[in-house]
Design an enzyme around this catalytic site. Sequence first.
Site, PDB file in Angstrom:
ATOM      1  N   CYS A 264       0.830  -1.211   0.000  1.00 39.97           N
ATOM      2  CA  CYS A 264       0.000   0.000   0.000  1.00 39.97           C
ATOM      3  C   CYS A 264       0.864   1.260   0.000  1.00 39.97           C
ATOM      4  O   CYS A 264       1.746   1.417   0.845  1.00 39.97           O
ATOM      5  CB  CYS A 264      -0.930  -0.016   1.212  1.00 39.97           C
ATOM      6  SG  CYS A 264      -1.782   1.551   1.465  1.00 39.97           S
TER       7      CYS A 264
ATOM      8  N   CYS B 150       0.582   3.256   3.282  1.00 44.40           N
ATOM      9  CA  CYS B 150       1.311   2.584   4.375  1.00 44.40           C
ATOM     10  C   CYS B 150       2.796   2.917   4.272  1.00 44.40           C
ATOM     11  O   CYS B 150       3.451   3.213   5.273  1.00 44.40           O
ATOM     12  CB  CYS B 150       1.111   1.067   4.320  1.00 44.40           C
ATOM     13  SG  CYS B 150      -0.478   0.510   4.980  1.00 44.40           S
TER      14      CYS B 150
ATOM     15  N   ASP C 204      -0.414  17.199  -0.131  1.00 41.58           N
ATOM     16  CA  ASP C 204      -0.957  16.472  -1.282  1.00 41.58           C
ATOM     17  C   ASP C 204      -0.106  16.774  -2.521  1.00 41.58           C
ATOM     18  O   ASP C 204       0.294  17.904  -2.760  1.00 41.58           O
ATOM     19  CB  ASP C 204      -2.420  16.883  -1.527  1.00 41.58           C
ATOM     20  CG  ASP C 204      -3.130  15.889  -2.431  1.00 41.58           C
ATOM     21  OD1 ASP C 204      -4.017  15.170  -1.934  1.00 41.58           O
ATOM     22  OD2 ASP C 204      -2.802  15.813  -3.646  1.00 41.58           O
TER      23      ASP C 204
ATOM     24  N   GLY D 162     -15.108   9.796  -5.284  1.00 43.76           N
ATOM     25  CA  GLY D 162     -13.818  10.427  -5.552  1.00 43.76           C
ATOM     26  C   GLY D 162     -12.626   9.782  -4.879  1.00 43.76           C
ATOM     27  O   GLY D 162     -11.506  10.266  -5.024  1.00 43.76           O
TER      28      GLY D 162
ATOM     29  N   HIS E 126      -6.514   3.674   1.257  1.00 40.82           N
ATOM     30  CA  HIS E 126      -6.015   3.684   2.641  1.00 40.82           C
ATOM     31  C   HIS E 126      -6.615   4.956   3.235  1.00 40.82           C
ATOM     32  O   HIS E 126      -6.399   6.045   2.688  1.00 40.82           O
ATOM     33  CB  HIS E 126      -4.475   3.716   2.636  1.00 40.82           C
ATOM     34  CG  HIS E 126      -3.839   3.835   3.996  1.00 40.82           C
ATOM     35  ND1 HIS E 126      -2.847   2.968   4.427  1.00 40.82           N
ATOM     36  CD2 HIS E 126      -4.024   4.724   4.997  1.00 40.82           C
ATOM     37  CE1 HIS E 126      -2.457   3.331   5.654  1.00 40.82           C
ATOM     38  NE2 HIS E 126      -3.156   4.392   6.012  1.00 40.82           N
TER      39      HIS E 126
ATOM     40  N   HIS F 274      -7.705   8.323   4.533  1.00 42.61           N
ATOM     41  CA  HIS F 274      -6.989   9.600   4.703  1.00 42.61           C
ATOM     42  C   HIS F 274      -7.991  10.735   4.756  1.00 42.61           C
ATOM     43  O   HIS F 274      -9.073  10.659   4.173  1.00 42.61           O
ATOM     44  CB  HIS F 274      -5.971   9.819   3.573  1.00 42.61           C
ATOM     45  CG  HIS F 274      -6.555   9.692   2.205  1.00 42.61           C
ATOM     46  ND1 HIS F 274      -6.794   8.460   1.621  1.00 42.61           N
ATOM     47  CD2 HIS F 274      -6.996  10.617   1.325  1.00 42.61           C
ATOM     48  CE1 HIS F 274      -7.340   8.647   0.432  1.00 42.61           C
ATOM     49  NE2 HIS F 274      -7.486   9.944   0.231  1.00 42.61           N
TER      50      HIS F 274
END
Length: 123
Positions: free
Chosen positions: A8, A11, A31, A92, A97, A99
């Site tokens: 991942c 991760c 981001d 979206g 994972h 967030h």
Amino acid sequence: MPKQREDCLFCQIAREGAYVHKAKGFVAINDINPQAPVHVLVIPEGHVDTFRAVGEFDAKESKRMLEFVAETAEKVGLTDYRVLVNVGPTAGQTVFHLHWHILGGGNDASEVPSAVATAEAER
Ligand code: 5GP
Ligand code: ZN
């Protein structure tokens, strides 16, 4: 705290990313494709695919996660901001994972996209 997964991306970022904020169990990163003047992602170190599985965190971890979102916003200099979680691909979500997006930093609300605009932009 849920376990990490080897395959991942988030991760891996939680283990070795370039953090803007870090505390036990949680990291925050900028981001890569910001949708607002400030766009930070809060990522728990433990892996759950989506917000639907938020119950895999215990009560203390869940409280810490929310506090960490607020601490991160403060740390990056935001008092006004939007917090959003995309849950599932048609809403979206592109990284599976959990967030939390923190969006802010503009002069007015027009610089901080709404949840709907963010989801549509991702399609
Ligand atoms: P989602 O669309 O799943 O709600 O949000 C995923 C977010 O992760 C997107 O805003 C995307 O720009 C960001 N992202 C995807 N890959 C990376 C990466 O490798 N590094 C960083 N910093 N952000 C990423
Ligand atoms: Zn993960």
